[in-house]
Scaffold this motif. Sequence first.
Motif, PDB file in Angstrom:
ATOM      1  N   ASN A  70      43.987  34.156  49.617  1.00 51.94           N
ATOM      2  CA  ASN A  70      44.787  33.215  50.403  1.00 51.94           C
ATOM      3  C   ASN A  70      43.881  32.032  50.749  1.00 51.94           C
ATOM      4  O   ASN A  70      42.995  32.140  51.599  1.00 51.94           O
ATOM      5  N   THR A  72      44.968  29.063  51.850  1.00 58.24           N
ATOM      6  CA  THR A  72      45.585  28.158  52.827  1.00 58.24           C
ATOM      7  C   THR A  72      44.487  27.631  53.757  1.00 58.24           C
ATOM      8  O   THR A  72      43.700  28.416  54.280  1.00 58.24           O
ATOM      9  N   TYR A 100      46.214  31.195  46.271  1.00 62.35           N
ATOM     10  CA  TYR A 100      47.418  30.452  46.666  1.00 62.35           C
ATOM     11  C   TYR A 100      47.150  29.742  47.976  1.00 62.35           C
ATOM     12  O   TYR A 100      46.264  30.123  48.749  1.00 62.35           O
ATOM     13  N   SER A 101      47.934  28.681  48.179  1.00 58.44           N
ATOM     14  CA  SER A 101      47.866  27.948  49.435  1.00 58.44           C
ATOM     15  C   SER A 101      49.277  27.647  49.906  1.00 58.44           C
ATOM     16  O   SER A 101      50.106  27.175  49.126  1.00 58.44           O
ATOM     17  N   ASN A 102      49.524  27.903  51.173  1.00 57.48           N
ATOM     18  CA  ASN A 102      50.837  27.611  51.761  1.00 57.48           C
ATOM     19  C   ASN A 102      50.863  26.269  52.482  1.00 57.48           C
ATOM     20  O   ASN A 102      51.754  26.011  53.283  1.00 57.48           O
ATOM     21  N   THR A 141      43.098  21.415  44.747  1.00 59.35           N
ATOM     22  CA  THR A 141      43.582  22.075  45.958  1.00 59.35           C
ATOM     23  C   THR A 141      42.469  22.237  46.987  1.00 59.35           C
ATOM     24  O   THR A 141      42.696  22.152  48.192  1.00 59.35           O
ATOM     25  N   VAL A 158      48.418  28.863  43.070  1.00 56.85           N
ATOM     26  CA  VAL A 158      49.800  28.493  43.413  1.00 56.85           C
ATOM     27  C   VAL A 158      49.817  27.755  44.744  1.00 56.85           C
ATOM     28  O   VAL A 158      49.301  28.266  45.745  1.00 56.85           O
ATOM     29  N   ASN A 160      52.343  26.198  47.551  1.00 56.57           N
ATOM     30  CA  ASN A 160      53.739  26.314  47.969  1.00 56.57           C
ATOM     31  C   ASN A 160      53.817  25.961  49.457  1.00 56.57           C
ATOM     32  O   ASN A 160      53.714  26.834  50.311  1.00 56.57           O
ATOM     33  N   ALA A 173      54.218  32.565  47.513  1.00 57.83           N
ATOM     34  CA  ALA A 173      53.140  32.140  46.606  1.00 57.83           C
ATOM     35  C   ALA A 173      52.274  33.340  46.223  1.00 57.83           C
ATOM     36  O   ALA A 173      51.852  33.474  45.066  1.00 57.83           O
ATOM     37  N   ARG A 176      53.967  35.198  43.494  1.00 55.60           N
ATOM     38  CA  ARG A 176      53.807  34.552  42.185  1.00 55.60           C
ATOM     39  C   ARG A 176      52.427  34.853  41.584  1.00 55.60           C
ATOM     40  O   ARG A 176      52.285  35.007  40.361  1.00 55.60           O
ATOM     41  N   CYS A 177      51.425  34.951  42.419  1.00 54.65           N
ATOM     42  CA  CYS A 177      50.088  35.336  41.913  1.00 54.65           C
ATOM     43  C   CYS A 177      50.121  36.760  41.351  1.00 54.65           C
ATOM     44  O   CYS A 177      49.546  37.026  40.285  1.00 54.65           O
TER      45      CYS A 177
END
Lengths: 186, 186
Positions: A70, A72, A100-102, A141, A158, A160, A173, A176-177
């Motif tokens: 994560n 984020t 992933y990043s939110n 990112t 990802v 999102n 997200a 999806r990973c």
Amino acid sequence: MRVYLAGPEVFLADRDDIAAAKKAICAEHGMVGVFPTDPAPQVPPAETNWMQIYLGNEAHIHGCDALIANLTPFRGASADPGTAYELGFMRALGRPVLGYSNAAGNFTTRSLGLLRGAVHRRASGAWEDADGMEVEDFGLTDNLMLDGGIAASGGVLVVNPIAEAARWRDLNAFTRCVAHLAAMKR
Amino acid sequence: MRVYLAGPEVFLADRDDIAAAKKAICAEHGMVGVFPTDPAPQVPPAETNWMQIYLGNEAHIHGCDALIANLTPFRGASADPGTAYELGFMRALGRPVLGYSNAAGNFTTRSLGLLRGAVHRRASGAWEDADGMEVEDFGLTDNLMLDGGIAASGGVLVVNPIAEAARWRDLNAFTRCVAHLAAMKR
């Protein structure tokens, strides 16, 4: 396949619920999720509680086949530094790393936003902050080492954007990973 | 012995001077310093400039026997995330990792300072921020993964507070890391 679930959710009061939700998503894809606070594998006894946590996390990472981080942003423009450390650690083991990043934006726009105008342009056109530090401007990112390690391993990053109130708990997200990792392994 | 010189100095306009100064200190201790911006070892061609940089840094780290990280806080309470990534990467290779910080305080006090009172106590007594994220309180220099990796590898984390104007260029703490590494290898 065992997947290490890296991220700053370990700092949330309801981290056990998030761990359970992430593990359920992994299980739906035929994987076993391993959360940092899971009972640690056998590790040498340490003199301090924090060192015992460190050694447990290292053993968890060694015992997993891939990592989903994560990323984020955590109290700034970048991912939690402990998560960045773990991402590099698993990449060095040669196993897939995903992230992933939110949050919205990229590393450059977030950095410039947090610097609130305390920047200027070098002759080259690059932005630098009040310390004379260039603001990385690759449209990535996060710092290029994080994006690069994920790309080099065949993973996916990802992004999102999620409203702040739900940012630390939305798992779309992340899902999806997991799906990407499942497809990599076929 | 080859030592990878990790740190956010790569973002400074005079990074070449800092690289030269660090390499000179390494040479005085019989070591070869490798700076991230040194010409990269042979790596596969990448499609983008940032990926070429990433792969070059990975190859540099693989080609070094140890790493010394500048963990001076970078735009926040923690080290530069790229440096944290590289620290974890080298630790996973099983080679010594060392670090230094030219800033005062520890991770807890810096985090609480930057959060400017937007924190409260949990029933457990732990601080948490407005996102509900606990503020790590082990009295360490940074996130426990960074301090832990250094300790686990037999390295040292030197803290030597320096006035802000000289923070990115003072090499006294770096020199102590080099001396420690030289002693480890005897």
